[in-house]
Design a protein around this motif. Structure first.
Motif, short mmCIF file in Angstrom:
data_model
loop_
_atom_site.label_atom_id
_atom_site.label_comp_id
_atom_site.label_asym_id
_atom_site.label_seq_id
_atom_site.Cartn_x
_atom_site.Cartn_y
_atom_site.Cartn_z
N SER A 119 0.85 -1.19 0.00
CA SER A 119 0.00 0.00 0.00
C SER A 119 0.88 1.24 0.00
N LEU A 120 0.47 2.25 -0.72
CA LEU A 120 1.18 3.52 -0.70
C LEU A 120 0.80 4.30 0.55
N GLY A 121 1.75 5.04 1.09
CA GLY A 121 1.51 5.79 2.31
C GLY A 121 0.37 6.77 2.17
N ARG A 161 2.77 7.95 -8.54
CA ARG A 161 2.61 7.50 -7.15
C ARG A 161 1.90 8.54 -6.30
N VAL A 162 2.25 9.79 -6.51
CA VAL A 162 1.71 10.85 -5.66
C VAL A 162 0.25 11.15 -6.01
N SER A 163 -0.08 11.26 -7.28
CA SER A 163 -1.41 11.76 -7.67
C SER A 163 -2.25 10.79 -8.48
N ASP A 175 14.86 -2.01 -9.74
CA ASP A 175 15.29 -3.38 -9.50
C ASP A 175 14.41 -4.38 -10.24
N SER A 176 14.87 -5.62 -10.27
CA SER A 176 14.06 -6.72 -10.81
C SER A 176 13.73 -7.72 -9.72
N HIS A 177 13.85 -7.31 -8.46
CA HIS A 177 13.56 -8.19 -7.34
C HIS A 177 12.07 -8.16 -7.01
N ARG A 178 11.61 -9.19 -6.31
CA ARG A 178 10.19 -9.26 -5.99
C ARG A 178 9.93 -8.54 -4.66
N PHE A 179 10.29 -7.26 -4.65
CA PHE A 179 10.01 -6.36 -3.54
C PHE A 179 9.24 -5.17 -4.10
N ALA A 180 8.14 -4.83 -3.48
CA ALA A 180 7.41 -3.64 -3.91
C ALA A 180 7.99 -2.41 -3.23
N HIS A 181 7.82 -1.24 -3.88
CA HIS A 181 8.32 0.03 -3.37
C HIS A 181 7.14 0.86 -2.87
N THR A 182 7.17 1.23 -1.60
CA THR A 182 6.13 2.10 -1.07
C THR A 182 6.53 3.56 -1.26
N GLY A 183 5.81 4.48 -0.63
CA GLY A 183 6.04 5.91 -0.75
C GLY A 183 4.72 6.64 -0.56
N VAL A 184 4.78 7.92 -0.31
CA VAL A 184 3.57 8.66 0.03
C VAL A 184 2.76 8.99 -1.21
N MET A 185 1.44 9.05 -1.04
CA MET A 185 0.54 9.51 -2.10
C MET A 185 -0.42 10.52 -1.49
N ARG A 186 -1.16 11.23 -2.37
CA ARG A 186 -2.07 12.28 -1.89
C ARG A 186 -3.43 12.13 -2.58
N TYR A 187 -4.48 12.39 -1.80
CA TYR A 187 -5.83 12.51 -2.36
C TYR A 187 -6.18 13.98 -2.52
N LYS A 188 -7.13 14.25 -3.38
CA LYS A 188 -7.70 15.59 -3.43
C LYS A 188 -8.79 15.70 -2.37
N LEU A 215 18.65 16.22 12.35
CA LEU A 215 18.03 14.96 11.93
C LEU A 215 16.53 15.21 11.88
N PHE A 216 16.02 15.40 10.67
CA PHE A 216 14.65 15.83 10.48
C PHE A 216 13.66 14.67 10.69
N ALA A 217 12.51 15.02 11.22
CA ALA A 217 11.42 14.06 11.41
C ALA A 217 10.49 14.09 10.20
N ALA A 218 9.83 12.97 9.97
CA ALA A 218 8.68 12.88 9.04
C ALA A 218 8.98 13.40 7.64
N GLU A 219 10.20 13.16 7.16
CA GLU A 219 10.50 13.51 5.77
C GLU A 219 9.68 12.70 4.80
N GLU A 220 9.52 11.41 5.10
CA GLU A 220 8.89 10.51 4.14
C GLU A 220 7.43 10.86 3.86
N ILE A 221 6.77 11.51 4.78
CA ILE A 221 5.35 11.81 4.57
C ILE A 221 5.10 13.28 4.26
N GLY A 222 6.18 14.00 3.88
CA GLY A 222 5.94 15.36 3.42
C GLY A 222 6.79 16.44 4.04
#
Length: 466
Positions: free
Chosen positions: A118-120, A178-180, A201-214, A325-332
């Motif tokens: 699932s995307l963040g 991913r974002v929109s 990559d070609s590995h069987r790992f999915a990549h997550t990351g943040v997305m946004r709704y309107k 050392l910044f907090a919460a970079e991954e979610i915005g």
């Protein structure tokens, strides 16, 4: 034998880097100090040991998890143990999100279990699984071009594959979906959004990351497939038969509740101009998959080790060196936003900054963002780095990576260092982001570069705004 030969070759490179002479315009004292720091960093395992400590003792550090809170305690203790004079935290709030569980499968015309994440920020499937036909789009633009309501009752799938590039520029071309993508698909009647992972990559790992709704649109589940499973889906679609996918997700979507986050800040105080601050940055949080070794354990290791190496010098730097050392970079970039809001009235005291939040290979380029007169001076430092394989960019518009870019927008001059990121997106936001992937020889060189930069910026006397 190959391993032994490689070890000799690596040792030879390091020796050349330490003892190579540079046609540099820096004065002899500065040159000697930089040589001392460079040698110390290149012959030290400290930056790697810091990453090992973080990934072993804390692990993945997603916002809102107990491990993220533990990482703040870890960082405070680690900074104090490494010789920082002042260490403190600055707290703020962030929205909560819980990944939950996810099951994805092809149901027809062939049956396969698929690897996805699932995307963040994504919502789940409520009480009932989604079973719907796939509508295939080559990229986000094709999805945007689809007629209104043509996806009613279907699952939108975007197939765009990210390109592998040294500078990581393929990420910018792929991440928009991913974002929109989910917001666009929902407007056209889709019941879910699926995309090929933003990764090389070609590995069987999915990549997550943040997305946004309107704010004013329907919220539908959003997820990324591993690249091999995206290939499998596309092979099924080639058969010119309807392809049906099943999705069951308990992702929470953005909850109304918030959680406390904290930037962790440490300083090594300047001897002559303590109110003038040179900033080094990295982000402390990570996604909940992998152990966050590369994203951004490397940045944490480099910046903390740089200050420790500087703390062993016979004299203190003239200006203060501050690690954020910044907090919460991954979610915005939420920690960075809070930092700028808190420090907006003394941003003029922020002399120059640099962040590490990309790459696993050796730095090959320095890109400045400063006043025209300061360019003359930074070229002297760039000449010093040239024997290490670093060239200076012809541009002068750097703002700082990731979090530091917000400080750059607020007026702080910046230097961006460009490392070889050819393999970075093999691991980025996946279960595969683990300690063994860290390029240890490149890490030593990159630590040396950040250490010498911090010392140069703190002692050069240059006003980087002019």
């Amino acid at each position: 034998m190959k391993r032994f030969t490689n070890a000799i070759f690596s040792t030879g490179i390091i020796s050349c880097l330490v003892f190579a002479t540079s046609v540099s315009a820096l004065d002899e004292k500065m040159h000697a100090q930089l040589d001392e720091l460079k040698s110390a960093a290149i012959h030290s395992n400290l930056s790697y040991d810091i990453i090992e400590s973080l990934t072993t003792e804390v692990g993945p550090r997603m916002v809102g998890t107990p491990a993220e809170k533990k990482s703040v305690e870890w960082a405070v203790a680690k900074m104090k143990s490494l010789g920082f004079d002042k260490v403190w935290t600055e707290e703020s709030q962030a929205p909560d999100w819980q990944r939950g569980e996810l099951k994805v499968s092809l149901l027809a015309p062939f049956n396969h279990n698929l690897v996805a994440l699932s995307l963040g920020n994504s919502v789940g499937t409520d009480t009932a699984p989604i079973e719907a036909q796939i509508a295939h789009f080559r990229d986000l633009d094709a999805l945007k071009a689809a007629d209104a309501q043509t996806l009613k009752g279907k699952i939108a799938y975007v197939a765009f594959a990210m390109e592998r590039r040294k500078d990581g520029s393929g990420y910018g071309e792929a991440v928009g979906a991913r974002v929109s993508g989910a917001a666009v698909a929902a407007e056209k009647g889709a019941v879910a959004f699926v995309m090929r992972s933003v990764g090389t990559d070609s590995h069987r790992f999915a990549h997550t990351g943040v997305m946004r709704y309107k704010d004013d649109s329907k919220q539908i589940p959003a997820l990324a497939l591993s690249n091999p499973d995206a290939d499998l889906l596309e092979n099924a679609l080639k058969r010119n038969q309807p392809v049906t996918m099943g999705i069951t997700s308990t992702a929470s979507g953005t909850l109304k509740e918030t959680v406390t986050i904290a930037n962790v800040i440490g300083e090594f105080t300047g001897s002559e101009q303590p109110d003038q601050v040179v900033t080094l940055g990295a982000h402390l949080d990570s996604w909940d998959v992998g152990t966050g070794a590369i994203d951004d354990g490397i940045g944490v290791g480099i910046t903390l080790a740089a200050v420790n190496h500087i703390s062993t010098m016979a004299q203190r730097p003239k200006r203060t060196i501050r690690v954020i050392l910044f907090a919460a970079e991954e979610i915005g970039l939420l920690g960075a936003k809070d930092y700028v809001a808190r420090h907006k009235n003394n941003m003029d005291n922020h002399i120059i900054g640099a962040e590490w939040d990309f790459g696993n290979g050796t730095i090959y380029k320095l890109a400045p963002g400063m006043g025209e007169n300061a360019l003359v001076e930074i070229r002297k430092f760039a000449e010093y780095l040239a024997p290490m394989g670093v060239e200076m960019a012809s541009t002068n518009n750097a703002k700082g990576q990731s979090d530091m870019s917000l400080l750059g927008e607020a007026g702080q001059p910046a230097v961006n260092f460009y490392p070889d990121g050819s393999d970075y997106f093999d691991y980025h936001h996946t279960e595969n982001d683990t300690l063994d992937k860290v390029n240890q020889e490149a890490l030593k060189i990159n630590t040396a570069i950040y250490t010498t930069f911090a010392w140069y910026a703190a002692n050069s006397g240059v006003d980087f705004r002019k």
